[in-house]
Design a protein around this motif. Structure first.
Motif, PDB file in Angstrom:
ATOM      1  N   VAL A  30       0.785  -1.167  -0.090  1.00 12.74           N
ATOM      2  CA  VAL A  30      -0.169  -0.120   0.026  1.00 12.74           C
ATOM      3  C   VAL A  30       0.763   1.317  -0.152  1.00 12.74           C
ATOM      4  O   VAL A  30       1.700   1.451   0.580  1.00 12.74           O
ATOM      5  CB  VAL A  30      -1.043   0.072   1.235  1.00 12.74           C
ATOM      6  CG1 VAL A  30      -0.098   0.120   2.616  1.00 12.74           C
ATOM      7  CG2 VAL A  30      -1.844   1.160   1.470  1.00 12.74           C
ATOM      8  N   ASN A  31       0.578   2.253  -0.881  1.00 11.21           N
ATOM      9  CA  ASN A  31       1.091   3.512  -0.958  1.00 11.21           C
ATOM     10  C   ASN A  31       0.263   4.472  -0.146  1.00 11.21           C
ATOM     11  O   ASN A  31      -0.815   4.643  -0.505  1.00 11.21           O
ATOM     12  CB  ASN A  31       1.225   3.903  -2.376  1.00 11.21           C
ATOM     13  CG  ASN A  31       2.440   5.016  -2.491  1.00 11.21           C
ATOM     14  OD1 ASN A  31       3.195   5.285  -1.734  1.00 11.21           O
ATOM     15  ND2 ASN A  31       2.168   5.594  -3.631  1.00 11.21           N
ATOM     16  N   ILE A  32       1.311   5.240   0.971  1.00 13.29           N
ATOM     17  CA  ILE A  32       0.604   6.202   1.582  1.00 13.29           C
ATOM     18  C   ILE A  32       0.917   7.575   1.471  1.00 13.29           C
ATOM     19  O   ILE A  32       2.135   8.006   1.623  1.00 13.29           O
ATOM     20  CB  ILE A  32       0.512   5.894   3.197  1.00 13.29           C
ATOM     21  CG1 ILE A  32      -0.138   4.540   3.494  1.00 13.29           C
ATOM     22  CG2 ILE A  32      -0.186   7.197   4.032  1.00 13.29           C
ATOM     23  CD1 ILE A  32       0.223   3.914   4.766  1.00 13.29           C
ATOM     24  N   VAL A  33       0.102   8.506   0.740  1.00 12.23           N
ATOM     25  CA  VAL A  33       0.553   9.665   0.273  1.00 12.23           C
ATOM     26  C   VAL A  33      -0.334  10.845   0.894  1.00 12.23           C
ATOM     27  O   VAL A  33      -1.378  10.449   1.259  1.00 12.23           O
ATOM     28  CB  VAL A  33       0.591   9.763  -1.173  1.00 12.23           C
ATOM     29  CG1 VAL A  33       1.511   8.851  -1.628  1.00 12.23           C
ATOM     30  CG2 VAL A  33      -0.677   9.637  -1.885  1.00 12.23           C
ATOM     31  N   ARG A  34       0.107  11.981   0.722  1.00  8.96           N
ATOM     32  CA  ARG A  34      -0.629  13.261   0.979  1.00  8.96           C
ATOM     33  C   ARG A  34      -1.556  13.723  -0.133  1.00  8.96           C
ATOM     34  O   ARG A  34      -1.076  13.361  -1.338  1.00  8.96           O
ATOM     35  CB  ARG A  34      -0.006  14.473   1.896  1.00  8.96           C
ATOM     36  CG  ARG A  34       1.228  15.004   0.516  1.00  8.96           C
ATOM     37  CD  ARG A  34       1.526  16.464   1.228  1.00  8.96           C
ATOM     38  NE  ARG A  34       2.099  16.365   2.449  1.00  8.96           N
ATOM     39  CZ  ARG A  34       3.322  16.289   2.709  1.00  8.96           C
ATOM     40  NH1 ARG A  34       4.338  16.242   1.761  1.00  8.96           N
ATOM     41  NH2 ARG A  34       3.958  16.471   3.959  1.00  8.96           N
ATOM     42  N   SER A  35      -2.530  14.472   0.103  1.00  8.31           N
ATOM     43  CA  SER A  35      -3.392  14.934  -1.064  1.00  8.31           C
ATOM     44  C   SER A  35      -2.544  16.149  -1.950  1.00  8.31           C
ATOM     45  O   SER A  35      -1.525  16.671  -1.264  1.00  8.31           O
ATOM     46  CB  SER A  35      -4.488  15.899  -0.294  1.00  8.31           C
ATOM     47  OG  SER A  35      -5.004  16.677  -1.219  1.00  8.31           O
ATOM     48  N   ARG A  36      -2.658  15.760  -3.153  1.00  8.57           N
ATOM     49  CA  ARG A  36      -1.891  16.783  -4.079  1.00  8.57           C
ATOM     50  C   ARG A  36      -2.598  17.953  -4.424  1.00  8.57           C
ATOM     51  O   ARG A  36      -2.007  19.013  -4.622  1.00  8.57           O
ATOM     52  CB  ARG A  36      -1.505  15.918  -5.374  1.00  8.57           C
ATOM     53  CG  ARG A  36      -0.742  16.659  -6.237  1.00  8.57           C
ATOM     54  CD  ARG A  36      -0.645  15.764  -7.430  1.00  8.57           C
ATOM     55  NE  ARG A  36       0.240  14.513  -7.400  1.00  8.57           N
ATOM     56  CZ  ARG A  36       0.098  13.559  -8.214  1.00  8.57           C
ATOM     57  NH1 ARG A  36      -0.133  13.661  -9.355  1.00  8.57           N
ATOM     58  NH2 ARG A  36       0.804  12.501  -7.533  1.00  8.57           N
ATOM     59  N   LEU A  37      -3.933  17.986  -4.100  1.00  9.71           N
ATOM     60  CA  LEU A  37      -4.456  18.985  -4.459  1.00  9.71           C
ATOM     61  C   LEU A  37      -5.093  20.010  -3.103  1.00  9.71           C
ATOM     62  O   LEU A  37      -5.493  21.288  -3.305  1.00  9.71           O
ATOM     63  CB  LEU A  37      -6.121  18.715  -5.017  1.00  9.71           C
ATOM     64  CG  LEU A  37      -5.909  17.948  -6.193  1.00  9.71           C
ATOM     65  CD1 LEU A  37      -7.417  17.544  -6.776  1.00  9.71           C
ATOM     66  CD2 LEU A  37      -5.434  18.907  -7.434  1.00  9.71           C
ATOM     67  N   GLY A  38      -4.716  19.516  -2.119  1.00  5.43           N
ATOM     68  CA  GLY A  38      -4.891  20.353  -1.019  1.00  5.43           C
ATOM     69  C   GLY A  38      -6.451  20.627  -0.511  1.00  5.43           C
ATOM     70  O   GLY A  38      -7.328  20.031  -0.933  1.00  5.43           O
ATOM     71  N   ASN A  39      -6.427  22.059  -0.451  1.00  4.24           N
ATOM     72  CA  ASN A  39      -8.015  22.530  -0.026  1.00  4.24           C
ATOM     73  C   ASN A  39      -8.884  22.527  -1.070  1.00  4.24           C
ATOM     74  O   ASN A  39      -9.951  22.731  -1.160  1.00  4.24           O
ATOM     75  CB  ASN A  39      -7.972  23.924   0.735  1.00  4.24           C
ATOM     76  CG  ASN A  39      -7.273  23.780   2.105  1.00  4.24           C
ATOM     77  OD1 ASN A  39      -7.405  22.636   2.787  1.00  4.24           O
ATOM     78  ND2 ASN A  39      -6.660  24.663   2.296  1.00  4.24           N
ATOM     79  N   ASP A  40      -8.069  22.412  -2.544  1.00  4.20           N
ATOM     80  CA  ASP A  40      -8.883  22.455  -3.645  1.00  4.20           C
ATOM     81  C   ASP A  40      -9.564  21.172  -4.106  1.00  4.20           C
ATOM     82  O   ASP A  40     -10.433  21.349  -4.974  1.00  4.20           O
ATOM     83  CB  ASP A  40      -8.139  23.231  -4.906  1.00  4.20           C
ATOM     84  CG  ASP A  40      -7.575  24.574  -4.756  1.00  4.20           C
ATOM     85  OD1 ASP A  40      -8.392  25.282  -3.882  1.00  4.20           O
ATOM     86  OD2 ASP A  40      -6.616  24.977  -5.241  1.00  4.20           O
ATOM     87  N   SER A  41      -9.208  20.113  -3.239  1.00  2.00           N
ATOM     88  CA  SER A  41      -9.674  18.659  -3.942  1.00  2.00           C
ATOM     89  C   SER A  41     -11.163  18.733  -3.821  1.00  2.00           C
ATOM     90  O   SER A  41     -11.728  18.146  -4.818  1.00  2.00           O
ATOM     91  CB  SER A  41      -8.985  17.700  -3.047  1.00  2.00           C
ATOM     92  OG  SER A  41      -9.394  17.871  -1.772  1.00  2.00           O
TER      93      SER A  41
END
Length: 294
Positions: free
Chosen positions: A270-281
Protein backbone atom coordinates in the motif's frame (compact mmCIF):
# COMPACT_ATOMS: atom_id res chain seq x y z
CA UNK A 1 -19.11 25.30 -18.97
CA UNK A 2 -18.76 27.54 -15.91
CA UNK A 3 -19.41 25.81 -12.60
CA UNK A 4 -19.81 27.62 -9.30
CA UNK A 5 -18.33 25.19 -6.77
CA UNK A 6 -18.77 25.36 -2.98
CA UNK A 7 -17.02 23.57 -0.13
CA UNK A 8 -18.99 24.00 3.11
CA UNK A 9 -16.97 23.49 6.27
CA UNK A 10 -17.68 24.16 9.91
CA UNK A 11 -15.73 27.44 9.91
CA UNK A 12 -15.65 28.68 6.32
CA UNK A 13 -17.50 28.28 3.05
CA UNK A 14 -14.94 28.23 0.25
CA UNK A 15 -16.17 28.77 -3.27
CA UNK A 16 -14.86 29.41 -6.75
CA UNK A 17 -15.52 29.37 -10.46
CA UNK A 18 -14.34 26.25 -12.29
CA UNK A 19 -13.78 26.52 -16.03
CA UNK A 20 -14.00 24.06 -18.92
CA UNK A 21 -10.58 22.57 -18.19
CA UNK A 22 -11.41 22.09 -14.48
CA UNK A 23 -9.07 24.89 -13.45
CA UNK A 24 -10.14 27.19 -10.64
CA UNK A 25 -10.49 30.65 -12.19
CA UNK A 26 -11.00 32.36 -8.83
CA UNK A 27 -11.64 31.41 -5.20
CA UNK A 28 -13.20 33.15 -2.22
CA UNK A 29 -14.30 32.27 1.27
CA UNK A 30 -16.84 33.55 3.76
CA UNK A 31 -17.57 32.54 7.36
CA UNK A 32 -20.00 29.64 7.64
CA UNK A 33 -21.60 30.95 10.83
CA UNK A 34 -22.75 27.39 11.40
CA UNK A 35 -24.47 28.21 14.69
CA UNK A 36 -27.12 30.16 12.77
CA UNK A 37 -28.42 26.89 11.30
CA UNK A 38 -28.97 25.14 8.02
CA UNK A 39 -31.60 27.47 6.55
CA UNK A 40 -29.43 30.56 6.89
CA UNK A 41 -26.47 28.62 5.52
CA UNK A 42 -28.39 27.73 2.36
CA UNK A 43 -29.65 31.31 2.03
CA UNK A 44 -26.02 32.41 2.04
CA UNK A 45 -25.19 29.90 -0.71
CA UNK A 46 -28.17 31.02 -2.80
CA UNK A 47 -27.16 34.66 -2.36
CA UNK A 48 -23.69 33.91 -3.73
CA UNK A 49 -25.15 31.99 -6.68
CA UNK A 50 -27.48 34.88 -7.50
CA UNK A 51 -24.59 37.35 -7.39
CA UNK A 52 -22.58 35.44 -10.02
CA UNK A 53 -23.10 35.75 -13.77
CA UNK A 54 -23.05 33.11 -16.51
CA UNK A 55 -23.14 30.05 -14.24
CA UNK A 56 -24.13 26.78 -15.93
CA UNK A 57 -24.00 24.44 -12.90
CA UNK A 58 -23.77 24.69 -9.13
CA UNK A 59 -21.68 22.13 -7.24
CA UNK A 60 -21.89 21.81 -3.44
CA UNK A 61 -19.48 19.85 -1.28
CA UNK A 62 -20.65 19.79 2.32
CA UNK A 63 -19.88 18.26 5.68
CA UNK A 64 -22.39 15.62 6.75
CA UNK A 65 -23.75 12.46 5.18
CA UNK A 66 -25.30 13.20 1.81
CA UNK A 67 -27.78 11.47 -0.49
CA UNK A 68 -26.13 12.84 -3.62
CA UNK A 69 -28.75 11.40 -5.98
CA UNK A 70 -31.40 13.64 -4.42
CA UNK A 71 -29.12 16.34 -3.02
CA UNK A 72 -30.22 15.91 0.61
CA UNK A 73 -28.13 16.14 3.78
CA UNK A 74 -29.29 12.97 5.53
CA UNK A 75 -27.25 13.44 8.70
CA UNK A 76 -25.43 16.64 9.63
CA UNK A 77 -22.83 17.41 12.29
CA UNK A 78 -24.31 18.84 15.47
CA UNK A 79 -22.58 22.20 15.07
CA UNK A 80 -24.97 23.12 12.21
CA UNK A 81 -28.46 23.12 13.76
CA UNK A 82 -31.42 22.13 11.58
CA UNK A 83 -29.17 20.99 8.71
CA UNK A 84 -30.14 17.32 8.83
CA UNK A 85 -32.81 16.67 6.19
CA UNK A 86 -31.98 19.87 4.28
CA UNK A 87 -32.96 19.49 0.60
CA UNK A 88 -30.00 21.49 -0.68
CA UNK A 89 -30.37 20.64 -4.37
CA UNK A 90 -34.08 21.41 -4.48
CA UNK A 91 -33.75 24.68 -2.56
CA UNK A 92 -30.98 26.01 -4.80
CA UNK A 93 -32.60 24.88 -8.06
CA UNK A 94 -36.01 26.29 -7.11
CA UNK A 95 -34.53 29.72 -6.46
CA UNK A 96 -31.91 29.93 -9.21
CA UNK A 97 -33.08 27.50 -11.93
CA UNK A 98 -29.47 26.26 -12.21
CA UNK A 99 -28.79 22.48 -12.19
CA UNK A 100 -27.14 21.61 -8.88
CA UNK A 101 -25.17 18.64 -7.56
CA UNK A 102 -24.51 17.98 -3.85
CA UNK A 103 -21.91 15.64 -2.36
CA UNK A 104 -20.25 14.83 0.96
CA UNK A 105 -17.02 16.81 1.30
CA UNK A 106 -14.61 13.88 1.64
CA UNK A 107 -16.30 12.00 -1.22
CA UNK A 108 -15.84 15.16 -3.28
CA UNK A 109 -12.19 15.40 -2.23
CA UNK A 110 -11.65 11.76 -3.21
CA UNK A 111 -13.16 12.44 -6.63
CA UNK A 112 -10.88 15.45 -7.03
CA UNK A 113 -7.81 13.38 -6.17
CA UNK A 114 -8.98 10.58 -8.50
CA UNK A 115 -9.47 12.85 -11.48
CA UNK A 116 -6.75 15.46 -11.01
CA UNK A 117 -4.55 14.63 -8.03
CA UNK A 118 -2.64 12.02 -6.06
CA UNK A 119 -5.01 9.15 -6.99
CA UNK A 120 -5.11 9.77 -10.75
CA UNK A 121 -4.82 6.42 -12.49
CA UNK A 122 -6.08 4.40 -9.49
CA UNK A 123 -9.41 2.61 -9.66
CA UNK A 124 -9.30 1.73 -5.94
CA UNK A 125 -8.12 3.85 -3.01
CA UNK A 126 -9.12 5.28 0.37
CA UNK A 127 -9.19 9.01 1.13
CA UNK A 128 -9.02 10.38 4.68
CA UNK A 129 -9.08 13.97 5.93
CA UNK A 130 -7.82 14.92 9.39
CA UNK A 131 -9.27 18.07 10.90
CA UNK A 132 -11.96 18.78 13.50
CA UNK A 133 -12.83 15.11 13.05
CA UNK A 134 -11.76 12.48 10.53
CA UNK A 135 -13.64 12.07 7.28
CA UNK A 136 -13.33 9.11 4.95
CA UNK A 137 -14.21 8.09 1.41
CA UNK A 138 -13.97 4.77 -0.41
CA UNK A 139 -13.18 4.70 -4.12
CA UNK A 140 -13.72 1.23 -5.58
CA UNK A 141 -13.82 -0.08 -9.15
CA UNK A 142 -13.42 3.43 -10.51
CA UNK A 143 -16.25 5.07 -8.58
CA UNK A 144 -17.25 6.22 -5.12
CA UNK A 145 -18.71 3.52 -2.90
CA UNK A 146 -21.71 5.06 -1.10
CA UNK A 147 -23.16 2.12 0.82
CA UNK A 148 -26.80 1.16 1.42
CA UNK A 149 -27.87 4.51 2.92
CA UNK A 150 -25.42 6.79 1.05
CA UNK A 151 -23.33 6.96 4.22
CA UNK A 152 -20.35 4.65 3.67
CA UNK A 153 -16.88 5.89 4.59
CA UNK A 154 -17.42 7.17 8.13
CA UNK A 155 -13.94 5.92 8.97
CA UNK A 156 -13.49 8.48 11.72
CA UNK A 157 -16.06 6.54 13.70
CA UNK A 158 -14.29 3.21 13.66
CA UNK A 159 -13.92 2.23 17.30
CA UNK A 160 -10.21 2.02 18.08
CA UNK A 161 -10.56 2.19 21.89
CA UNK A 162 -13.37 0.11 23.40
CA UNK A 163 -15.05 2.09 26.16
CA UNK A 164 -12.91 5.12 25.31
CA UNK A 165 -13.59 8.83 24.99
CA UNK A 166 -17.11 10.06 24.32
CA UNK A 167 -17.52 11.01 20.65
CA UNK A 168 -19.79 13.63 19.10
CA UNK A 169 -21.55 10.78 17.24
CA UNK A 170 -22.81 9.43 20.56
CA UNK A 171 -20.41 6.49 20.61
CA UNK A 172 -17.24 5.89 22.59
CA UNK A 173 -13.64 5.34 21.56
CA UNK A 174 -13.95 6.51 17.94
CA UNK A 175 -10.83 6.93 15.81
CA UNK A 176 -11.33 10.69 15.47
CA UNK A 177 -11.33 11.14 19.25
CA UNK A 178 -7.67 10.10 19.22
CA UNK A 179 -6.28 10.83 15.75
CA UNK A 180 -7.97 14.01 14.47
CA UNK A 181 -6.13 17.34 14.37
CA UNK A 182 -8.36 18.46 17.24
CA UNK A 183 -7.25 15.43 19.28
CA UNK A 184 -3.61 16.47 18.83
CA UNK A 185 -4.35 20.07 19.80
CA UNK A 186 -6.16 18.92 22.94
CA UNK A 187 -3.34 16.56 23.96
CA UNK A 188 -0.58 19.11 23.35
CA UNK A 189 -2.34 21.90 25.22
CA UNK A 190 -2.46 19.71 28.32
CA UNK A 191 1.34 19.76 28.47
CA UNK A 192 2.07 23.14 26.90
CA UNK A 193 2.46 26.34 28.91
CA UNK A 194 0.74 28.31 26.16
CA UNK A 195 -2.28 27.60 23.99
CA UNK A 196 -1.22 26.21 20.62
CA UNK A 197 -3.06 25.44 17.39
CA UNK A 198 -2.25 22.83 14.75
CA UNK A 199 0.17 25.18 12.99
CA UNK A 200 2.06 26.54 15.99
CA UNK A 201 2.54 23.02 17.39
CA UNK A 202 4.94 22.33 14.53
CA UNK A 203 6.87 25.61 14.79
CA UNK A 204 10.47 24.84 15.65
CA UNK A 205 10.45 26.25 19.20
CA UNK A 206 7.42 24.16 20.13
CA UNK A 207 8.16 21.07 18.03
CA UNK A 208 11.56 20.60 19.68
CA UNK A 209 10.17 20.56 23.22
CA UNK A 210 10.31 16.92 24.43
CA UNK A 211 6.87 17.00 26.07
CA UNK A 212 5.24 18.30 22.87
CA UNK A 213 7.16 15.94 20.58
CA UNK A 214 6.05 13.04 22.79
CA UNK A 215 2.38 13.98 22.31
CA UNK A 216 2.87 14.34 18.55
CA UNK A 217 4.47 10.89 18.34
CA UNK A 218 1.69 9.31 20.39
CA UNK A 219 -0.87 10.98 18.14
CA UNK A 220 0.84 9.63 15.02
CA UNK A 221 0.71 6.16 16.58
CA UNK A 222 -3.07 6.64 16.86
CA UNK A 223 -3.24 7.58 13.18
CA UNK A 224 -1.32 4.41 12.35
CA UNK A 225 -3.70 2.22 14.37
CA UNK A 226 -6.61 3.43 12.25
CA UNK A 227 -4.68 3.09 9.01
CA UNK A 228 -3.79 -0.51 9.85
CA UNK A 229 -7.47 -1.31 10.43
CA UNK A 230 -8.35 0.28 7.09
CA UNK A 231 -5.56 -1.54 5.25
CA UNK A 232 -6.62 -4.91 6.65
CA UNK A 233 -10.28 -4.21 5.82
CA UNK A 234 -9.94 -2.87 2.26
CA UNK A 235 -6.45 -3.99 1.13
CA UNK A 236 -6.12 -0.78 -0.95
CA UNK A 237 -3.16 0.02 -3.19
CA UNK A 238 -3.31 3.68 -2.13
CA UNK A 239 -4.39 5.82 0.83
CA UNK A 240 -4.56 9.61 0.36
CA UNK A 241 -4.28 11.70 3.53
CA UNK A 242 -5.78 15.20 3.50
CA UNK A 243 -6.38 18.07 5.87
CA UNK A 244 -4.07 21.01 6.43
CA UNK A 245 -2.15 19.28 9.19
CA UNK A 246 -0.93 16.65 6.72
CA UNK A 247 1.27 19.29 5.08
CA UNK A 248 3.73 18.66 7.92
CA UNK A 249 6.45 16.39 6.50
CA UNK A 250 7.19 14.90 9.92
CA UNK A 251 3.79 13.22 10.07
CA UNK A 252 3.96 11.47 6.70
CA UNK A 253 7.62 10.53 7.23
CA UNK A 254 6.97 8.94 10.62
CA UNK A 255 3.93 7.05 9.36
CA UNK A 256 6.07 5.76 6.50
CA UNK A 257 8.88 4.66 8.83
CA UNK A 258 6.64 2.88 11.32
CA UNK A 259 3.57 1.41 9.66
CA UNK A 260 5.02 -1.15 7.27
CA UNK A 261 6.75 -3.17 9.98
CA UNK A 262 3.37 -3.50 11.70
CA UNK A 263 1.63 -4.97 8.65
CA UNK A 264 1.59 -8.55 7.47
CA UNK A 265 3.95 -8.86 4.47
CA UNK A 266 1.22 -9.26 1.85
CA UNK A 267 -0.33 -5.91 2.86
CA UNK A 268 2.84 -3.82 2.65
CA UNK A 269 2.48 -2.71 -0.96
CA UNK A 270 0.00 0.00 0.00
CA UNK A 271 1.19 3.50 -0.89
CA UNK A 272 0.36 6.21 1.69
CA UNK A 273 0.58 9.77 0.34
CA UNK A 274 -0.71 13.23 1.11
CA UNK A 275 -3.34 15.02 -0.95
CA UNK A 276 -1.89 16.68 -4.06
CA UNK A 277 -4.72 19.18 -4.45
CA UNK A 278 -4.92 20.26 -0.81
CA UNK A 279 -7.88 22.51 -0.03
CA UNK A 280 -8.97 22.57 -3.68
CA UNK A 281 -9.67 18.84 -3.90
CA UNK A 282 -13.33 19.02 -2.86
CA UNK A 283 -14.05 22.08 -5.03
CA UNK A 284 -12.65 20.36 -8.12
CA UNK A 285 -14.11 16.93 -7.31
CA UNK A 286 -17.66 18.13 -6.84
CA UNK A 287 -17.36 20.36 -9.92
CA UNK A 288 -16.34 17.31 -11.95
CA UNK A 289 -19.42 15.46 -10.70
CA UNK A 290 -21.68 18.42 -11.45
CA UNK A 291 -20.28 18.71 -14.97
CA UNK A 292 -21.32 15.10 -15.61
CA UNK A 293 -24.92 15.55 -14.50
CA UNK A 294 -27.35 13.95 -16.94
Amino acid sequence: MRILSFDIGGTFIKYGIVGDDFKLLETHRVPTQANKGGQELIEKIIGIVESCEKIDRVAVSTCGQVDSENGIVVNAPGYIPYYTGMMVKKLIENRTDIPTFVENDVNAAAMGEAMFGAAKGYSDFICLTYGTGIGGAIFANGKLYKGFASSAGELGHMVTHAGGKQCSCGGEGCYECYASANALISAVNKVSKEKLDSYSIFEKDNFEKPEIRSEIDKWIDEIIVGLINIIYTFNPPLIVLGGGIMNENYIIDLIDRKIYNRLMPNYRDVNIVRSRLGNDSALLGVAYQAANLK
